[in-house]
Scaffold this motif. Structure first.
Motif, PDB file in Angstrom:
ATOM      1  N   PRO A 129      66.529 -45.512 -13.232  1.00 44.56           N
ATOM      2  CA  PRO A 129      66.508 -44.524 -12.163  1.00 44.56           C
ATOM      3  C   PRO A 129      67.682 -44.711 -11.211  1.00 44.56           C
ATOM      4  O   PRO A 129      68.179 -45.817 -11.009  1.00 44.56           O
ATOM      5  N   ILE A 130      68.100 -43.608 -10.612  1.00 45.28           N
ATOM      6  CA  ILE A 130      69.252 -43.615  -9.716  1.00 45.28           C
ATOM      7  C   ILE A 130      68.913 -44.386  -8.442  1.00 45.28           C
ATOM      8  O   ILE A 130      67.907 -44.134  -7.804  1.00 45.28           O
ATOM      9  N   ASP A 131      69.767 -45.317  -8.120  1.00 44.87           N
ATOM     10  CA  ASP A 131      69.664 -46.090  -6.886  1.00 44.87           C
ATOM     11  C   ASP A 131      70.802 -45.622  -5.979  1.00 44.87           C
ATOM     12  O   ASP A 131      71.967 -45.630  -6.395  1.00 44.87           O
ATOM     13  N   ALA A 132      70.492 -45.186  -4.766  1.00 42.81           N
ATOM     14  CA  ALA A 132      71.487 -44.599  -3.866  1.00 42.81           C
ATOM     15  C   ALA A 132      72.675 -45.534  -3.643  1.00 42.81           C
ATOM     16  O   ALA A 132      73.829 -45.108  -3.726  1.00 42.81           O
ATOM     17  N   LEU A 134      66.918 -33.169  -8.820  1.00 40.63           N
ATOM     18  CA  LEU A 134      66.452 -33.055  -7.441  1.00 40.63           C
ATOM     19  C   LEU A 134      66.783 -34.319  -6.644  1.00 40.63           C
ATOM     20  O   LEU A 134      67.293 -34.235  -5.519  1.00 40.63           O
ATOM     21  N   LEU A 135      66.519 -35.474  -7.218  1.00 43.88           N
ATOM     22  CA  LEU A 135      66.812 -36.742  -6.546  1.00 43.88           C
ATOM     23  C   LEU A 135      68.306 -36.885  -6.274  1.00 43.88           C
ATOM     24  O   LEU A 135      68.718 -37.178  -5.141  1.00 43.88           O
ATOM     25  N   ALA A 136      69.121 -36.652  -7.279  1.00 43.47           N
ATOM     26  CA  ALA A 136      70.573 -36.806  -7.111  1.00 43.47           C
ATOM     27  C   ALA A 136      71.112 -35.822  -6.083  1.00 43.47           C
ATOM     28  O   ALA A 136      71.920 -36.194  -5.217  1.00 43.47           O
ATOM     29  N   VAL A 137      70.678 -34.582  -6.152  1.00 50.17           N
ATOM     30  CA  VAL A 137      71.146 -33.577  -5.203  1.00 50.17           C
ATOM     31  C   VAL A 137      70.773 -33.981  -3.779  1.00 50.17           C
ATOM     32  O   VAL A 137      71.604 -33.910  -2.864  1.00 50.17           O
ATOM     33  N   ARG A 138      69.555 -34.421  -3.574  1.00 52.90           N
ATOM     34  CA  ARG A 138      69.135 -34.821  -2.211  1.00 52.90           C
ATOM     35  C   ARG A 138      69.946 -36.005  -1.697  1.00 52.90           C
ATOM     36  O   ARG A 138      70.356 -36.028  -0.538  1.00 52.90           O
ATOM     37  N   LEU A 139      70.172 -37.010  -2.560  1.00 50.07           N
ATOM     38  CA  LEU A 139      70.968 -38.167  -2.146  1.00 50.07           C
ATOM     39  C   LEU A 139      72.383 -37.749  -1.765  1.00 50.07           C
ATOM     40  O   LEU A 139      72.922 -38.193  -0.750  1.00 50.07           O
ATOM     41  N   LEU A 140      72.990 -36.906  -2.575  1.00 53.16           N
ATOM     42  CA  LEU A 140      74.369 -36.484  -2.343  1.00 53.16           C
ATOM     43  C   LEU A 140      74.491 -35.561  -1.135  1.00 53.16           C
ATOM     44  O   LEU A 140      75.406 -35.711  -0.321  1.00 53.16           O
ATOM     45  N   GLU A 141      73.570 -34.624  -1.010  1.00 56.03           N
ATOM     46  CA  GLU A 141      73.607 -33.715   0.134  1.00 56.03           C
ATOM     47  C   GLU A 141      73.371 -34.447   1.450  1.00 56.03           C
ATOM     48  O   GLU A 141      73.972 -34.099   2.474  1.00 56.03           O
ATOM     49  N   ARG A 142      72.532 -35.458   1.420  1.00 58.10           N
ATOM     50  CA  ARG A 142      72.261 -36.242   2.627  1.00 58.10           C
ATOM     51  C   ARG A 142      73.546 -36.898   3.143  1.00 58.10           C
ATOM     52  O   ARG A 142      73.701 -37.122   4.343  1.00 58.10           O
ATOM     53  N   ARG A 185      73.867 -48.042  -5.458  1.00 59.81           N
ATOM     54  CA  ARG A 185      74.695 -48.182  -6.665  1.00 59.81           C
ATOM     55  C   ARG A 185      75.451 -46.890  -6.982  1.00 59.81           C
ATOM     56  O   ARG A 185      76.588 -46.917  -7.442  1.00 59.81           O
ATOM     57  N   LEU A 186      74.828 -45.748  -6.716  1.00 62.89           N
ATOM     58  CA  LEU A 186      75.476 -44.463  -6.951  1.00 62.89           C
ATOM     59  C   LEU A 186      76.733 -44.334  -6.102  1.00 62.89           C
ATOM     60  O   LEU A 186      77.807 -43.999  -6.614  1.00 62.89           O
ATOM     61  N   PHE A 187      76.622 -44.634  -4.811  1.00 64.28           N
ATOM     62  CA  PHE A 187      77.771 -44.461  -3.924  1.00 64.28           C
ATOM     63  C   PHE A 187      78.846 -45.513  -4.159  1.00 64.28           C
ATOM     64  O   PHE A 187      80.034 -45.226  -4.006  1.00 64.28           O
ATOM     65  N   VAL A 188      78.464 -46.705  -4.583  1.00 65.46           N
ATOM     66  CA  VAL A 188      79.463 -47.714  -4.968  1.00 65.46           C
ATOM     67  C   VAL A 188      80.232 -47.233  -6.192  1.00 65.46           C
ATOM     68  O   VAL A 188      81.462 -47.324  -6.249  1.00 65.46           O
ATOM     69  N   ALA A 189      79.531 -46.697  -7.187  1.00 62.02           N
ATOM     70  CA  ALA A 189      80.187 -46.202  -8.401  1.00 62.02           C
ATOM     71  C   ALA A 189      81.147 -45.057  -8.084  1.00 62.02           C
ATOM     72  O   ALA A 189      82.253 -44.995  -8.629  1.00 62.02           O
ATOM     73  N   ILE A 190      80.735 -44.152  -7.197  1.00 60.80           N
ATOM     74  CA  ILE A 190      81.606 -43.045  -6.808  1.00 60.80           C
ATOM     75  C   ILE A 190      82.848 -43.576  -6.105  1.00 60.80           C
ATOM     76  O   ILE A 190      83.978 -43.181  -6.423  1.00 60.80           O
ATOM     77  N   ASP A 191      82.678 -44.495  -5.153  1.00 62.14           N
ATOM     78  CA  ASP A 191      83.823 -45.073  -4.442  1.00 62.14           C
ATOM     79  C   ASP A 191      84.769 -45.786  -5.393  1.00 62.14           C
ATOM     80  O   ASP A 191      85.993 -45.657  -5.291  1.00 62.14           O
ATOM     81  N   VAL A 242      75.525 -41.322 -16.106  1.00 64.46           N
ATOM     82  CA  VAL A 242      74.248 -41.604 -15.457  1.00 64.46           C
ATOM     83  C   VAL A 242      73.200 -41.423 -16.546  1.00 64.46           C
ATOM     84  O   VAL A 242      72.948 -40.315 -16.998  1.00 64.46           O
ATOM     85  N   THR A 243      72.610 -42.537 -16.988  1.00 67.02           N
ATOM     86  CA  THR A 243      71.765 -42.449 -18.175  1.00 67.02           C
ATOM     87  C   THR A 243      70.565 -43.376 -18.124  1.00 67.02           C
ATOM     88  O   THR A 243      70.615 -44.434 -17.493  1.00 67.02           O
ATOM     89  N   ALA A 244      69.529 -42.968 -18.811  1.00 74.50           N
ATOM     90  CA  ALA A 244      68.344 -43.809 -18.965  1.00 74.50           C
ATOM     91  C   ALA A 244      68.548 -44.815 -20.090  1.00 74.50           C
ATOM     92  O   ALA A 244      67.757 -45.736 -20.249  1.00 74.50           O
ATOM     93  N   HIS A 245      69.618 -44.647 -20.866  1.00 75.44           N
ATOM     94  CA  HIS A 245      69.917 -45.563 -21.970  1.00 75.44           C
ATOM     95  C   HIS A 245      70.619 -46.801 -21.427  1.00 75.44           C
ATOM     96  O   HIS A 245      71.835 -46.829 -21.305  1.00 75.44           O
ATOM     97  N   ALA A 246      69.854 -47.798 -21.088  1.00 75.49           N
ATOM     98  CA  ALA A 246      70.407 -49.023 -20.515  1.00 75.49           C
ATOM     99  C   ALA A 246      70.481 -50.121 -21.565  1.00 75.49           C
ATOM    100  O   ALA A 246      70.468 -51.298 -21.236  1.00 75.49           O
ATOM    101  N   MET A 247      70.569 -49.732 -22.830  1.00 77.67           N
ATOM    102  CA  MET A 247      70.628 -50.720 -23.904  1.00 77.67           C
ATOM    103  C   MET A 247      72.012 -51.350 -23.976  1.00 77.67           C
ATOM    104  O   MET A 247      73.000 -50.760 -23.518  1.00 77.67           O
ATOM    105  N   LYS A 248      72.064 -52.525 -24.560  1.00 76.81           N
ATOM    106  CA  LYS A 248      73.332 -53.231 -24.718  1.00 76.81           C
ATOM    107  C   LYS A 248      74.304 -52.356 -25.510  1.00 76.81           C
ATOM    108  O   LYS A 248      73.944 -51.774 -26.520  1.00 76.81           O
ATOM    109  N   GLY A 249      75.504 -52.251 -25.025  1.00 74.45           N
ATOM    110  CA  GLY A 249      76.524 -51.480 -25.703  1.00 74.45           C
ATOM    111  C   GLY A 249      76.667 -50.057 -25.199  1.00 74.45           C
ATOM    112  O   GLY A 249      77.677 -49.402 -25.469  1.00 74.45           O
TER     113      GLY A 249
END
Length: 170
Positions: free
Chosen positions: A139-142, A47-55, A144-150, A115-122
């Motif tokens: 959690p998804i940060d808008a 829901l969060l990702a869809v709203r960010l992207l649709e916006r 950072r998400l758009f920078v990664a896509i670009d 896009v993962t909750a696993h933020a462990m080293k490696g």
């Protein structure tokens, strides 16, 4: 797809392989509307990702597991894939491997961002080694998400340019 095969046959070129994903044009950076495949099993994260992207005016296809994501990728063209790592049926690493295997046979390259909750080293290195083009922790940060896509689209455009550039650039 039939028309493409007929054209390829008439020109004496190999056509697309059966089961290969549709040939997709490369998205332009800053394109107003991207075609995004979101592979995410968690309802709240979806829901969060869809709203960010649709916006931002993007068109989103949602897959709730890796098998659905692979089927969607085979059926449609996407500019970028946002891939959860831990999903039922097929995880994100398996799904990415399947996509990359199909691309190796039929050509093309869709940017895939973990896009993962696993933020462990490696974890990031593991995702990139599996064929992903980028990595985001939840959690998804808008921003950072758009920078990664670009960044992923920029890398795809540069690779496409290098593959089609005539001769040395010197």
């Amino acid at each position: 797809e039939e028309l493409l095969r007929a054209i390829c046959a008439a020109m004496g070129a190999a056509g697309p392989l059966p089961g290969a994903a549709p040939s997709c044009p490369v998205a332009a950076i800053g394109q107003s509307s991207l075609r995004v495949l979101l592979a995410e099993d968690n309802h709240v994260n979806r829901l969060l990702a869809v709203r960010l992207l649709e916006r931002e005016g993007h068109r989103i296809t949602v897959a709730c597991n890796g098998r659905e994501a692979l089927a969607a990728w085979q059926a449609e063209c996407f500019d970028v894939v946002l891939m959860d790592i831990q999903m039922p049926e097929m995880d994100g690493l398996e799904t990415t491997a399947a996509i990359r295997s199909h691309e190796a046979l039929g050509g093309g390259h869709v940017p895939i961002i973990a896009v993962t909750a696993h933020a462990m080293k490696g974890t990031e290195a593991k995702c990139l080694a599996a064929g992903m083009d980028g990595y985001l922790s939840k959690p998804i940060d808008a921003a950072r998400l758009f920078v990664a896509i670009d960044q992923a689209l920029n890398a795809r455009q540069q690779a496409q340019f290098l593959m089609t550039a005539p001769g040395p650039l010197i």
